[in-house]
Design an enzyme around this catalytic site. Sequence first.
Site, PDB file in Angstrom:
ATOM      1  N   LYS A  13       0.877  -1.168   0.000  1.00 24.03           N
ATOM      2  CA  LYS A  13       0.000   0.000   0.000  1.00 24.03           C
ATOM      3  C   LYS A  13       0.918   1.221   0.000  1.00 24.03           C
ATOM      4  O   LYS A  13       1.586   1.501   0.982  1.00 24.03           O
ATOM      5  CB  LYS A  13      -0.901  -0.003   1.238  1.00 24.03           C
ATOM      6  N   ARG A  25      -9.229   9.775  -7.106  1.00 26.58           N
ATOM      7  CA  ARG A  25     -10.261   8.754  -6.956  1.00 26.58           C
ATOM      8  C   ARG A  25     -11.636   9.368  -6.704  1.00 26.58           C
ATOM      9  O   ARG A  25     -12.648   8.680  -6.726  1.00 26.58           O
ATOM     10  CB  ARG A  25      -9.900   7.770  -5.849  1.00 26.58           C
TER      11      ARG A  25
END
Lengths: 338, 531
Positions: B228, B248
């Site tokens: 991540k 996003r």
Amino acid sequence: MSGVISWLQPRPEGLYCVPGNFFIDPLRPVARAVITHGHADHARPEQDRVLATPETLAIMRTRMGEDRAGKTQQALRYGETLALGGVSLRLAPAGHVLGSAQVVMEHAGQRAVVSGDYKRAADPTCTPFEPVTCDLFVTEATFALPVFRHPDPMHEIGKLLHNMTLFPERTHAIGAYGLGKCQRVIALLRQAGYDAPIYLHGALLPVCALYQEFGVDLGDLRPATGEAKAALRGALVIGPPAAVTDRWARRMADPVVCMASGWMRVRQRARARGVELPLVISDHADWDELLMTCSEVGAEEIWVTHGREDALIHALSLRQIRGRALRLLGYGDEDEAE
Amino acid sequence: MIAFASLLERLIFTPSRNAKIALLRDYFTTAPDPDRGYALAAMAGALSFSAAKPGLIRALAAERMDPVLFDLSYDYVGDLAETVALMWQVDAGRPDRVAPSLGDVVMALETTPKAALPDLVGAWLDASESSERFAILKLITGALRVGASARLAKTALAEIAGVPTDDIEEVWHGLAPPYDALFAWIEGRGARPDMADAPVFRPTMLAQPLDEAELDRFVASEWRAEWKWDGIRVQLVRTAQGARLYTRTADDIGNGFPEIVQAMDDMTEDAVLDGELLVMQDGEPAPFSSLQQRLNRKSPGPAMLRNFPAGVRLYDILFDGTEDVRGLGFDARRARLEAWFARVRPKRMDLSPLVDFANMDALAEIRAGARAAAIEGLMLKRADSPYLAGRPRGPWWKWKREALTVDAVMMYAQRGHGRRSSYYSDYTFGLWRVGEDGVDELVPIGKAYSGITDEELAFLDRWVRNHTIGRFGPVREVEKSLVLEVAFDAAQRSARHKSGVALRFPRIARIRTDKPAHEADRLAEFVAQTL
């Protein structure tokens, strides 16, 4: 700092009148106290001798209990004059809450007025503010920013009543401070023709009863405690500000949280408190009223006890009036509730 | 303007999401064109006026208001538009004017030359009530902040149309205010706008935070792991009609990262790709603070581009050429991504490697050992998971590494903005070190404004007010007596901080009223342990 008047002095206990040997709204117990009004940050318990209007004395007894509201109580009605030491003392209406008074003192050819908290807008539950010309005026500054301009309270009541017709199934829960605001909101509702029963949090009942004893008609008031949820559907409930956003409000049917306060003028402030219907109703002078009053009394010097003194003193200086911040700590604890 | 102003007013105070959607639906079905389209654009942040900027409001305020009173009021209210809306005193000398409609305001703000704007806006404000003034000024400042996001507005539109919100999202970036075609579609008066070749945003698939109790049920062979990365999630869209770089949340950030857009333009094949935007130094991702430098700039200068070069670490493919591959499983998409990457060899991009692991325990160890600055933890993705919009529970998990904590002493506090504008909600805290005179002193290591409940916020606000020992403008210095347990994801060296340390994602974990201030942590030990 030498001012226009040397016989009135800010001390840690509060404002002290030297020739009269008394404190005004002292923050701690003193030998002799003159109390402007019954709010807890101005009327503190366990004073030795207390002087105030009959209404304020009664409010103190109701809220503190007989034994804590001063060893001896002395009533002074609006307009009556009393010689106290070297001072001539009189109480003038402040228009803040029932019994609220300005302390008018004369000594050595000078007049000082300590206003306590006050407002200039009409209020069916108390005697209107009386401007008294003076050499020194001591003012509050709770709403001393030009963003605070309180609208007509009847307009706010209209907003509330309209919302009640939009959401007839929901309980409208109004947060209102227990002394003054609560009774004023009720009286305004009655003026607007709302005559249904109004339900109250238990903490608000004694002062409402006292107001009614003093001849303020508040109509049909009932305790909210013990009422079934269904009975409160579509009803109007008033509670202390902390209660209506807290667990207490869970007894109601999908409540619309309303708050009656001058702070509601600032959107984010209302939002931060979880208020769904802000009602801009205040018992304090707004910006325009503060400035109007400060020039109306014609004082050479203005002292500011508590609140947003920077803005007020700056605005006074633009009007060639000398202002002084006393920064008395301990007042305005009821800030959030007013 | 009245309908829009009262919509904003209602949205601000309506806590329930469903009630907000109901208000928006009501507005979108009753307000006329083009007002409703411009309202939608305002909520989506799609309006931008080249001449009408917040500076205009400041100039109007300076012209009509005393500067000291304005500053004090702004400090209190915390919002420029609201401060001016509340303070504005209608010029009694002006004749009665009619308040403008929303469409009038937007069109005039788009076309009026800069020199003529102050008079025009001043006249509008004189003709309006305070809530309308607020709405007009909010349009100029750009960010409405009324508790209704673009997403919520799109949800309301989707409900009117009876389609999923993502259907609105997929056509969104091909449309422009006042969205006539969109309203025609949702009201059944027109076809769905055709976005075939437009470089539109595709809804992102998001991960849930992992509940470690569920790990026992995981079969290692069914899962794939990736690092991540500590950058920001981006979507790279290259179609026949152009290249776009989206966050996003569907914000187009291409202007801030021209080198990435250039790299997409140079690609030999179209694609829609999912990856992490990072600042890359010598092939390695730099700490987030470097990317932050870039994110703060709307259009970076040459030195910025040279010192903080951006790159994208790819981990998924949504469209391979023009083929929608979102329905394929993760493994199949990964194969597509690797093949595409091998053919195209795009500049400024690399592949996020899969992390090998034999079993879940081994993976837990890998996670525990991950301490690189640009790694936040692990992502777990089901090998067979299709690429789904939103945050479905089950297929993707994020498994952040443990937060670190430090006991620090509150030093300064400042009021927040927005919802917290009347609360002291931003706290600067520090650790002890021996000062030059041999006496212990506190040195600030960070600032936090999250992690606390409303009750804790009320407590801290009161504490700050009661323990103030100095004021520097809006900042209050407090008595050095309250210990805050601060959680953070990582510590980095920083030349900008006096302490030489900067914390990543600091938040208040606990208020330690039980701990005496002198027992808070010391800087030297903290640096030795965490850096």
